[in-house]
Design a protein around this motif. Structure first.
Motif, PDB file in Angstrom:
ATOM      1  N   TYR A  36       0.835  -1.178  -0.150  1.00 47.37           N
ATOM      2  CA  TYR A  36      -0.095  -0.037  -0.111  1.00 47.37           C
ATOM      3  C   TYR A  36       0.621   1.340   0.070  1.00 47.37           C
ATOM      4  O   TYR A  36       0.674   2.313  -0.691  1.00 47.37           O
ATOM      5  N   GLU A  37       1.880   1.155   0.665  1.00 43.22           N
ATOM      6  CA  GLU A  37       2.793   2.306   0.594  1.00 43.22           C
ATOM      7  C   GLU A  37       3.215   2.849  -0.698  1.00 43.22           C
ATOM      8  O   GLU A  37       3.664   4.031  -0.982  1.00 43.22           O
ATOM      9  N   ASN A  38       3.266   1.899  -1.624  1.00 48.88           N
ATOM     10  CA  ASN A  38       3.683   2.145  -2.995  1.00 48.88           C
ATOM     11  C   ASN A  38       2.724   2.005  -4.077  1.00 48.88           C
ATOM     12  O   ASN A  38       3.004   2.475  -5.129  1.00 48.88           O
ATOM     13  N   CYS A  39       1.386   1.552  -3.846  1.00 49.13           N
ATOM     14  CA  CYS A  39       0.521   1.264  -4.781  1.00 49.13           C
ATOM     15  C   CYS A  39      -0.322   2.476  -4.956  1.00 49.13           C
ATOM     16  O   CYS A  39      -0.463   3.395  -4.036  1.00 49.13           O
ATOM     17  N   THR A  40      -0.668   2.802  -6.235  1.00 48.29           N
ATOM     18  CA  THR A  40      -1.243   4.276  -6.504  1.00 48.29           C
ATOM     19  C   THR A  40      -2.647   3.839  -7.183  1.00 48.29           C
ATOM     20  O   THR A  40      -3.234   4.952  -7.314  1.00 48.29           O
ATOM     21  N   ASP A  41      -2.969   2.652  -7.292  1.00 47.74           N
ATOM     22  CA  ASP A  41      -4.307   2.362  -7.886  1.00 47.74           C
ATOM     23  C   ASP A  41      -4.879   1.093  -7.405  1.00 47.74           C
ATOM     24  O   ASP A  41      -4.858   0.128  -7.969  1.00 47.74           O
ATOM     25  N   LEU A  42      -5.573   1.471  -6.476  1.00 43.88           N
ATOM     26  CA  LEU A  42      -6.102   0.039  -5.645  1.00 43.88           C
ATOM     27  C   LEU A  42      -7.397  -0.412  -6.216  1.00 43.88           C
ATOM     28  O   LEU A  42      -7.658  -1.531  -6.325  1.00 43.88           O
ATOM     29  N   SER A  79      -6.602  -1.672 -10.333  1.00 41.55           N
ATOM     30  CA  SER A  79      -5.727  -3.009 -10.395  1.00 41.55           C
ATOM     31  C   SER A  79      -6.203  -4.166  -9.517  1.00 41.55           C
ATOM     32  O   SER A  79      -5.481  -4.943  -9.251  1.00 41.55           O
ATOM     33  N   HIS A  80      -7.594  -3.944  -9.172  1.00 41.72           N
ATOM     34  CA  HIS A  80      -8.260  -5.114  -8.615  1.00 41.72           C
ATOM     35  C   HIS A  80      -7.732  -5.297  -7.067  1.00 41.72           C
ATOM     36  O   HIS A  80      -7.957  -6.588  -6.689  1.00 41.72           O
ATOM     37  N   HIS A  81      -6.999  -4.638  -6.570  1.00 31.52           N
ATOM     38  CA  HIS A  81      -6.697  -4.691  -5.029  1.00 31.52           C
ATOM     39  C   HIS A  81      -7.945  -4.497  -4.131  1.00 31.52           C
ATOM     40  O   HIS A  81      -7.723  -5.220  -3.127  1.00 31.52           O
ATOM     41  N   LEU A  82      -8.843  -3.776  -4.294  1.00 30.92           N
ATOM     42  CA  LEU A  82      -9.950  -3.588  -3.575  1.00 30.92           C
ATOM     43  C   LEU A  82     -11.094  -3.837  -4.348  1.00 30.92           C
ATOM     44  O   LEU A  82     -11.294  -3.149  -5.569  1.00 30.92           O
ATOM     45  N   ASP A  83     -12.231  -4.619  -4.052  1.00 32.00           N
ATOM     46  CA  ASP A  83     -13.337  -4.773  -4.543  1.00 32.00           C
ATOM     47  C   ASP A  83     -14.485  -3.948  -4.077  1.00 32.00           C
ATOM     48  O   ASP A  83     -14.248  -3.401  -3.064  1.00 32.00           O
ATOM     49  N   SER A  84     -15.588  -4.074  -4.279  1.00 33.56           N
ATOM     50  CA  SER A  84     -16.622  -3.286  -3.660  1.00 33.56           C
ATOM     51  C   SER A  84     -16.832  -3.824  -2.291  1.00 33.56           C
ATOM     52  O   SER A  84     -17.108  -2.563  -1.490  1.00 33.56           O
ATOM     53  N   LEU A  85     -16.954  -4.866  -1.799  1.00 35.11           N
ATOM     54  CA  LEU A  85     -16.912  -5.511  -0.652  1.00 35.11           C
ATOM     55  C   LEU A  85     -15.868  -4.802   0.338  1.00 35.11           C
ATOM     56  O   LEU A  85     -15.932  -4.578   1.464  1.00 35.11           O
ATOM     57  N   SER A  86     -14.538  -4.953  -0.304  1.00 34.49           N
ATOM     58  CA  SER A  86     -13.318  -4.375   0.374  1.00 34.49           C
ATOM     59  C   SER A  86     -13.650  -2.867   0.507  1.00 34.49           C
ATOM     60  O   SER A  86     -12.925  -2.406   1.755  1.00 34.49           O
ATOM     61  N   ILE A  87     -13.808  -2.190  -0.196  1.00 36.37           N
ATOM     62  CA  ILE A  87     -14.100  -0.587  -0.071  1.00 36.37           C
ATOM     63  C   ILE A  87     -15.239  -0.105   1.049  1.00 36.37           C
ATOM     64  O   ILE A  87     -14.880   0.470   1.850  1.00 36.37           O
ATOM     65  N   ILE A  88     -16.265  -1.359   0.970  1.00 41.36           N
ATOM     66  CA  ILE A  88     -17.214  -1.141   1.984  1.00 41.36           C
ATOM     67  C   ILE A  88     -16.574  -1.152   3.308  1.00 41.36           C
ATOM     68  O   ILE A  88     -16.739  -0.560   4.361  1.00 41.36           O
ATOM     69  N   ALA A  89     -15.647  -2.272   3.417  1.00 41.65           N
ATOM     70  CA  ALA A  89     -15.031  -2.566   4.743  1.00 41.65           C
ATOM     71  C   ALA A  89     -14.118  -1.669   5.097  1.00 41.65           C
ATOM     72  O   ALA A  89     -13.937  -0.959   6.397  1.00 41.65           O
ATOM     73  N   LEU A  90     -13.450  -1.076   4.051  1.00 43.63           N
ATOM     74  CA  LEU A  90     -12.477  -0.125   4.460  1.00 43.63           C
ATOM     75  C   LEU A  90     -13.188   1.333   4.903  1.00 43.63           C
ATOM     76  O   LEU A  90     -12.774   1.879   6.013  1.00 43.63           O
ATOM     77  N   VAL A  91     -14.184   1.480   4.408  1.00 39.71           N
ATOM     78  CA  VAL A  91     -15.063   2.859   4.727  1.00 39.71           C
ATOM     79  C   VAL A  91     -15.351   2.692   6.245  1.00 39.71           C
ATOM     80  O   VAL A  91     -15.314   3.579   6.996  1.00 39.71           O
ATOM     81  N   ALA A  92     -16.021   1.624   6.505  1.00 39.99           N
ATOM     82  CA  ALA A  92     -16.265   1.026   7.864  1.00 39.99           C
ATOM     83  C   ALA A  92     -15.300   1.083   8.927  1.00 39.99           C
ATOM     84  O   ALA A  92     -15.480   1.674  10.041  1.00 39.99           O
ATOM     85  N   ASP A  93     -14.284   0.502   8.503  1.00 40.14           N
ATOM     86  CA  ASP A  93     -12.927   0.769   9.168  1.00 40.14           C
ATOM     87  C   ASP A  93     -12.405   2.298   9.573  1.00 40.14           C
ATOM     88  O   ASP A  93     -12.012   2.280  10.883  1.00 40.14           O
ATOM     89  N   ILE A  94     -12.389   2.830   8.513  1.00 45.57           N
ATOM     90  CA  ILE A  94     -11.994   4.207   8.543  1.00 45.57           C
ATOM     91  C   ILE A  94     -13.059   5.093   9.608  1.00 45.57           C
ATOM     92  O   ILE A  94     -12.439   5.696  10.302  1.00 45.57           O
ATOM     93  N   GLU A  95     -14.170   5.006   9.354  1.00 49.35           N
ATOM     94  CA  GLU A  95     -15.141   5.407  10.256  1.00 49.35           C
ATOM     95  C   GLU A  95     -14.860   5.290  11.890  1.00 49.35           C
ATOM     96  O   GLU A  95     -14.954   5.904  12.556  1.00 49.35           O
TER      97      GLU A  95
END
Length: 70
Positions: A17-23, A26-42
């Motif tokens: 993640y420190e060097n990735c510019t296109d999550l 580049s398919h590192h995050l799918d829609s479910l991962s994005i929802i989890a990411l937002v919830a964790d950030i919140e």
């Protein structure tokens, strides 16, 4: 920033993640991962991110080619 990297590593530890510019593209995050990411950030930062703000991000995966498995 380390808190954010830790959240991301909990979702997918195989990404640099420190060097990735296109999550998303580049398919590192799918829609479910994005929802989890937002919830964790919140939770981590005690903020609220309105659903309207993430709709465009999560919708990107809807435009990806889906293989026909029939």
């Amino acid at each position: 920033m380390e808190n954010l990297y830790e959240i991301l590593r909990n979702i997918n530890e195989d990404v640099d993640y420190e060097n990735c510019t296109d999550l998303i593209d580049s398919h590192h995050l799918d829609s479910l991962s994005i929802i989890a990411l937002v919830a964790d950030i919140e939770d981590e930062f005690d903020i609220t991110i309105p659903a309207a703000e993430i709709t465009g991000i999560a919708a990107v995966s809807e435009h990806l080619p889906i293989p026909d498995i029939s």
